[in-house]
Design a protein around this motif. Structure first.
Motif, PDB file in Angstrom:
ATOM      1  N   LEU A   1       0.830  -1.203   0.000  1.00 30.96           N
ATOM      2  CA  LEU A   1       0.000   0.000   0.000  1.00 30.96           C
ATOM      3  C   LEU A   1       0.866   1.254   0.000  1.00 30.96           C
ATOM      4  O   LEU A   1       0.578   2.228  -0.706  1.00 30.96           O
ATOM      5  N   ASN A   2       1.923   1.249   0.810  1.00 31.53           N
ATOM      6  CA  ASN A   2       2.843   2.388   0.807  1.00 31.53           C
ATOM      7  C   ASN A   2       3.424   2.613  -0.580  1.00 31.53           C
ATOM      8  O   ASN A   2       3.486   3.748  -1.078  1.00 31.53           O
ATOM      9  N   LYS A   3       3.871   1.536  -1.185  1.00 31.50           N
ATOM     10  CA  LYS A   3       4.463   1.641  -2.522  1.00 31.50           C
ATOM     11  C   LYS A   3       3.436   2.129  -3.535  1.00 31.50           C
ATOM     12  O   LYS A   3       3.741   2.944  -4.409  1.00 31.50           O
ATOM     13  N   LEU A   4       2.202   1.648  -3.397  1.00 29.16           N
ATOM     14  CA  LEU A   4       1.126   2.046  -4.294  1.00 29.16           C
ATOM     15  C   LEU A   4       0.888   3.547  -4.226  1.00 29.16           C
ATOM     16  O   LEU A   4       0.776   4.226  -5.252  1.00 29.16           O
ATOM     17  N   VAL A   5       0.830   4.086  -3.016  1.00 29.87           N
ATOM     18  CA  VAL A   5       0.618   5.528  -2.848  1.00 29.87           C
ATOM     19  C   VAL A   5       1.816   6.307  -3.373  1.00 29.87           C
ATOM     20  O   VAL A   5       1.665   7.335  -4.047  1.00 29.87           O
ATOM     21  N   ASN A   6       3.016   5.833  -3.083  1.00 27.32           N
ATOM     22  CA  ASN A   6       4.219   6.543  -3.521  1.00 27.32           C
ATOM     23  C   ASN A   6       4.314   6.634  -5.036  1.00 27.32           C
ATOM     24  O   ASN A   6       4.786   7.643  -5.580  1.00 27.32           O
ATOM     25  N   GLU A   7       3.889   5.588  -5.728  1.00 36.48           N
ATOM     26  CA  GLU A   7       4.112   5.489  -7.176  1.00 36.48           C
ATOM     27  C   GLU A   7       2.944   5.994  -8.016  1.00 36.48           C
ATOM     28  O   GLU A   7       3.091   6.151  -9.231  1.00 36.48           O
ATOM     29  N   ASN A   8       1.794   6.257  -7.402  1.00 34.62           N
ATOM     30  CA  ASN A   8       0.624   6.676  -8.167  1.00 34.62           C
ATOM     31  C   ASN A   8       0.215   8.084  -7.768  1.00 34.62           C
ATOM     32  O   ASN A   8      -0.343   8.295  -6.682  1.00 34.62           O
ATOM     33  N   PRO A   9       0.477   9.072  -8.623  1.00 29.75           N
ATOM     34  CA  PRO A   9       0.157  10.465  -8.283  1.00 29.75           C
ATOM     35  C   PRO A   9      -1.296  10.676  -7.887  1.00 29.75           C
ATOM     36  O   PRO A   9      -1.591  11.531  -7.043  1.00 29.75           O
ATOM     37  N   SER A  10      -2.207   9.910  -8.457  1.00 32.23           N
ATOM     38  CA  SER A  10      -3.621  10.104  -8.137  1.00 32.23           C
ATOM     39  C   SER A  10      -3.954   9.730  -6.704  1.00 32.23           C
ATOM     40  O   SER A  10      -5.026  10.075  -6.207  1.00 32.23           O
ATOM     41  N   LEU A  11      -3.044   9.033  -6.036  1.00 34.79           N
ATOM     42  CA  LEU A  11      -3.280   8.663  -4.646  1.00 34.79           C
ATOM     43  C   LEU A  11      -2.579   9.596  -3.658  1.00 34.79           C
ATOM     44  O   LEU A  11      -2.612   9.346  -2.449  1.00 34.79           O
ATOM     45  N   HIS A  12      -1.944  10.656  -4.164  1.00 35.61           N
ATOM     46  CA  HIS A  12      -1.319  11.578  -3.207  1.00 35.61           C
ATOM     47  C   HIS A  12      -1.279  13.038  -3.654  1.00 35.61           C
ATOM     48  O   HIS A  12      -1.139  13.931  -2.818  1.00 35.61           O
ATOM     49  N   GLN A  13      -1.419  13.319  -4.941  1.00 38.06           N
ATOM     50  CA  GLN A  13      -1.211  14.699  -5.386  1.00 38.06           C
ATOM     51  C   GLN A  13      -2.295  15.663  -4.919  1.00 38.06           C
ATOM     52  O   GLN A  13      -2.023  16.830  -4.641  1.00 38.06           O
ATOM     53  N   LEU A  14      -3.538  15.182  -4.847  1.00 37.21           N
ATOM     54  CA  LEU A  14      -4.660  16.061  -4.501  1.00 37.21           C
ATOM     55  C   LEU A  14      -5.360  15.584  -3.236  1.00 37.21           C
ATOM     56  O   LEU A  14      -6.586  15.560  -3.151  1.00 37.21           O
ATOM     57  N   ASP A  15      -4.560  15.225  -2.242  1.00 37.12           N
ATOM     58  CA  ASP A  15      -5.133  14.759  -0.980  1.00 37.12           C
ATOM     59  C   ASP A  15      -5.998  15.816  -0.311  1.00 37.12           C
ATOM     60  O   ASP A  15      -6.894  15.478   0.471  1.00 37.12           O
ATOM     61  N   PHE A  16      -5.725  17.109  -0.582  1.00 30.27           N
ATOM     62  CA  PHE A  16      -6.418  18.180   0.120  1.00 30.27           C
ATOM     63  C   PHE A  16      -7.276  19.027  -0.819  1.00 30.27           C
ATOM     64  O   PHE A  16      -7.636  20.159  -0.485  1.00 30.27           O
ATOM     65  N   ASP A  17      -7.604  18.449  -1.955  1.00 29.92           N
ATOM     66  CA  ASP A  17      -8.342  19.167  -2.991  1.00 29.92           C
ATOM     67  C   ASP A  17      -9.521  18.300  -3.418  1.00 29.92           C
ATOM     68  O   ASP A  17      -9.344  17.131  -3.787  1.00 29.92           O
ATOM     69  N   GLY A  18     -10.728  18.880  -3.386  1.00 28.97           N
ATOM     70  CA  GLY A  18     -11.917  18.124  -3.767  1.00 28.97           C
ATOM     71  C   GLY A  18     -11.872  17.597  -5.184  1.00 28.97           C
ATOM     72  O   GLY A  18     -12.587  16.632  -5.514  1.00 28.97           O
ATOM     73  N   ASN A  19     -11.021  18.201  -6.024  1.00 25.20           N
ATOM     74  CA  ASN A  19     -10.901  17.701  -7.390  1.00 25.20           C
ATOM     75  C   ASN A  19     -10.193  16.353  -7.457  1.00 25.20           C
ATOM     76  O   ASN A  19     -10.183  15.720  -8.510  1.00 25.20           O
ATOM     77  N   GLY A  20      -9.601  15.937  -6.355  1.00 19.30           N
ATOM     78  CA  GLY A  20      -8.887  14.667  -6.345  1.00 19.30           C
ATOM     79  C   GLY A  20      -9.712  13.486  -5.901  1.00 19.30           C
ATOM     80  O   GLY A  20      -9.208  12.353  -5.830  1.00 19.30           O
ATOM     81  N   PHE A  21     -11.008  13.715  -5.618  1.00 21.26           N
ATOM     82  CA  PHE A  21     -11.868  12.618  -5.148  1.00 21.26           C
ATOM     83  C   PHE A  21     -13.243  12.728  -5.800  1.00 21.26           C
ATOM     84  O   PHE A  21     -13.769  13.833  -5.996  1.00 21.26           O
ATOM     85  N   GLU A  22     -13.809  11.561  -6.091  1.00 17.74           N
ATOM     86  CA  GLU A  22     -15.146  11.544  -6.677  1.00 17.74           C
ATOM     87  C   GLU A  22     -15.853  10.252  -6.265  1.00 17.74           C
ATOM     88  O   GLU A  22     -15.327   9.153  -6.468  1.00 17.74           O
ATOM     89  N   TRP A  23     -17.028  10.413  -5.665  1.00 15.57           N
ATOM     90  CA  TRP A  23     -17.831   9.225  -5.369  1.00 15.57           C
ATOM     91  C   TRP A  23     -18.357   8.616  -6.667  1.00 15.57           C
ATOM     92  O   TRP A  23     -18.827   9.326  -7.544  1.00 15.57           O
TER      93      TRP A  23
END
Length: 755
Positions: A633-655
């Protein structure tokens, strides 16, 4: 020839109660036979005879013994050029010269054995404080006060020694006692800077490694031995002396890390934090309490964190604390890394080594309270100095500790300077501030009548708010790239918003609401979870109001709560599956991640600081599976920008689908910047498999399965979607396309679009 010193003054000096010995001892201008002269006085209990020696000419002037206890004086005319500016009342020392000063004479004495000894007169040494230092200290704005206060290694007139200074404005007298004077403070009575309440004395011959304390005479006539509030090292508890230390000896090799840190953006970079209690992470046979030293710990942690793909470690408080059972949260030595694992240079090596291997170091910092230990800050000079005098403001009812007086400029200066000290001298990458809620509210854990409202009648601690803002401004201005994180458990607005927008200025806020709701949900039997779907979805209503860090910290596995896996419901298989599900959901939820040691092993026992992590559990496949899952899981987050770049931006999440409470499923998208491929997360919170579950997706193409918590490698049933799912050409969940997903029981499947 008559002395100008009265017998009563000499007697007061000898019994240690004279207010300011600098008024008697050292060089003083006098009128001798109508001519200007200088009286040099010294208290030397072991001297039989003494002389003043002019360093330039070598002329010796005999000193008269004015008192049989050893009080000597010599009247010197023009034959000796005494630098009057060395006296406290006319100090002209500037910051460039404070650690390499000169005086114009020395004292020779014949001791009781008949040996002739040369000594530097401590009362002739120029002050270490420049006029500007004194101004800043008086204003409470000396942000690097640790460069002046405490025990500073220094050379005066070619004589090495140590300059000691301490803030004790209400003390009647302060002596420095230690190895250098056989713990007899009569000859080492500090001189006071009246306008700022700081006592100071240069002691020739004191050296690195010497133990010392300040012996303080309170205004009530009580003598107290106190550790140095700005001491850089301390004895191993239960011993309590401070230790003279030179912090300039370590040769740092982390230049590349420090340079990159300046450009590091904590909003957009991955951050997977491993919270560690150094005393119990790993033990060493044959060591005191099994404590490993900082150097050994550095190598072990680097190997482990790199294998587990953690980006940072967060250390529970490493500042010196007398009681190991407080885990460091009842700090006494705010400027001293705990001696349980070595000295300051060893801790510098620890940080340096982690940086060289790409791992950041965060520490817990505790400005919310301090303990009542007699050698510490409590009633330091006999008065409520660092704390409030009124217990309704000055004591924590929960912890039996004292509350800092955040409205006092010197106290704010002490704390902010301490925070900057760890960033400056130890290259620390971030500070997690403990118990912020207890600082913000005057009525924290208090009943009516047990607290005092602020000037407007409210419950907000206005002084603490100002302090936290000043702290964050100072940290971020002076150390770009360093983060601050608040453990704040209420709905206080703007904790992680800039101070210029009315916020407190922290980089991150711990998401205690998410933690409580999620653990509460996971503790339900799966059959009942459909009634609690809102406990999972509620966090996304406020997820972007702060810069949140998701914590599963030590607080969740102590005080009878049990370990994380023991909090999971069901039989043995379900407990492990639920824990894997919890971690997978957490790592894909917006926010940075923090996990306490032992959680990655699915440790059964509640954490105990005496016992540590149950590494023996890795002999079992199920526990190794959870450990591997966390690493992946750590590696997954580190290597995939979509899992960390917009952690604090509503544009980074969608139900995609959050309404299927009956099946207890959640489906959502994580998105990044600059064309980063979206990530689809499908969660099944029941043990019922959901084969061919239709899920809407935003784009056509192949959705590769990049993670499955039910993988056989983690101890699961291996129900999955390898190598992935192609879109079906029909829409679902309001999206133009869809895929058919096999949702594993109590599992999470994660997909990435590959066009």
């Amino acid at each position: 020839m008559q002395t100008q010193v009265s017998l009563s003054e000499i007697a007061s000096l000898i019994d240690g109660t004279y207010d300011n010995p600098a008024n008697l001892l050292g060089p003083h201008p006098v009128d001798y036979r109508g001519q200007s002269a200088t009286a040099v006085r010294s208290y030397m209990p072991d001297a039989q005879a003494a002389w003043v020696v002019d360093n330039a000419s070598g002329v010796r002037r005999p000193m008269r013994k004015l008192h049989p206890a050893g009080f000597f004086e010599a009247i010197c005319d023009g034959a000796i050029d005494v630098d009057a500016s060395s006296r406290e009342d006319g100090a002209r020392a500037n910051s460039a010269k404070t650690n390499n000063a000169e005086s114009r004479y020395r004292i020779q004495m014949t001791d009781k054995s008949g040996e002739v000894v040369d000594k530097q007169d401590p009362y002739a040494a120029p002050s270490i404080f420049s006029d500007y230092d004194r101004y800043l200290l008086g204003e409470g704005r000396h942000l690097n006060m640790y460069e002046r206060m405490g025990a500073q290694v220094r050379t005066v007139d070619g004589t090495p020694g140590v300059n000691f200074s301490v803030w004790a404005p209400n003390a009647r007298s302060v002596q420095i006692v230690g190895d250098f004077n056989s713990w007899d403070g009569r000859t080492s009575v500090a001189k006071v800077h009246d306008n700022i309440g700081i006592w100071e004395l240069f002691i020739p011959g004191a050296k690195v490694g010497d133990r010392y304390k300040f012996r303080v005479l309170s205004e009530h006539g009580e003598w107290m031995d106190k550790s140095d509030p700005v001491g850089f090292a301390a004895e191993l508890p239960p011993l309590t002396a401070s230790i003279v230390t030179d912090l300039t000896g370590h040769e740092w090799n982390d230049d590349q890390w420090m340079q990159q840190r300046k450009d590091w953006n904590p909003m957009h970079e991955p951050m997977n934090v491993y919270e560690v209690h150094l005393g119990s992470w790993q033990k060493g046979p044959g060591r005191t309490h099994g404590w490993l030293d900082y150097r050994d710990l550095a190598k072990r942690l680097v190997d482990y964190c790199n294998r587990m793909h953690f980006t940072h470690v967060e250390l529970m408080p490493i500042s010196e604390h007398p009681f190991s059972g407080s885990w460091g949260y009842q700090t006494v030595g705010y400027f001293a890394p705990t001696s349980r694992h070595g000295g300051p240079d060893d801790f510098m090596y620890f940080v340096d080594y982690l940086h060289q291997n790409g791992i950041g170091v965060l520490i817990d910092w505790v400005p919310a309270h301090f303990p009542k230990d007699g050698h510490g800050l409590y009633r330091f000079d006999g008065s409520a100095l660092y704390e409030h005098a009124d217990p309704r403001q000055g004591e924590h009812p929960d912890w039996g500790t004292m509350v800092f007086n955040f409205g006092r400029t010197e106290v704010k200066n002490f704390l902010i300077s301490n925070a900057l000290f760890w960033l400056d001298k130890y290259h620390i990458d971030g500070l997690r501030v403990d118990a912020v809620a207890s600082m913000l509210y005057l009525d924290y854990s208090r009943e009516d009548g047990e607290w005092i409202p602020n000037q407007y009648g409210g419950r907000e601690n206005l002084e603490a708010i100002d302090f936290l803002r000043e702290f964050n401004v100072a940290v971020h201005e002076q150390h770009p790239g360093v983060i601050t994180a608040a453990e704040e458990s209420t709905a206080w607005p703007g904790v992680s918003r800039p101070t210029y927008d009315g916020g407190l200025g922290f980089t991150y806020k711990w998401n205690m609401g998410w933690m409580n709701d999620t653990l509460s949900y996971m503790q339900n039997e799966p059959i009942h979870r459909k009634h609690h779907q809102n406990e999972l979805t509620f966090s996304l209503i406020y997820a972007f109001t702060e810069n949140f860090m998701l914590p599963l910290s030590h607080d969740e596995v102590v005080h009878g709560k049990g370990s994380l896996i023991s909090q999971m419901p069901g039989d043995m298989w379900q407990k492990f599956a639920n824990l894997r599900l919890l971690y997978s959901y957490m790592w894909t939820h917006p926010g940075k991640n923090l996990l306490f040691m032992g959680g990655e092993l699915a440790q059964w026992n509640e954490w105990n600081h005496d016992d540590g992590v149950d590494w023996v559990l890795l002999d079992f496949d199920t526990h190794r599976g959870v450990q591997q899952l966390v690493a992946d899981l750590n590696k997954l987050v580190n290597e995939n920008p979509s899992l960390h770049q917009l952690d604090f931006d509503g544009n980074g999440f969608e139900w995609v689908d959050c309404m299927n409470g009956d099946d207890s499923t959640l489906v959502y998208l994580r998105k990044g910047m600059d064309g980063a491929p979206p990530i689809l997360v499908c969660c099944n919170f029941t043990p019922v498999p959901r084969p061919e579950y239709r899920v809407g997706v935003p784009e056509a193409g192949h959705w590769k399965e990049i993670f499955n918590s039910d993988s056989e490698a983690y101890g699961g049933t291996n129900m999955g979607n390898y190598p992935g799912c192609d879109t079906l050409g029909t829409g679902e969940h309001g999206r133009p396309e869809s895929i058919s997903v096999n949702m594993p029981p109590l599992g999470v499947s994660i997909f990435r679009l590959e066009k």
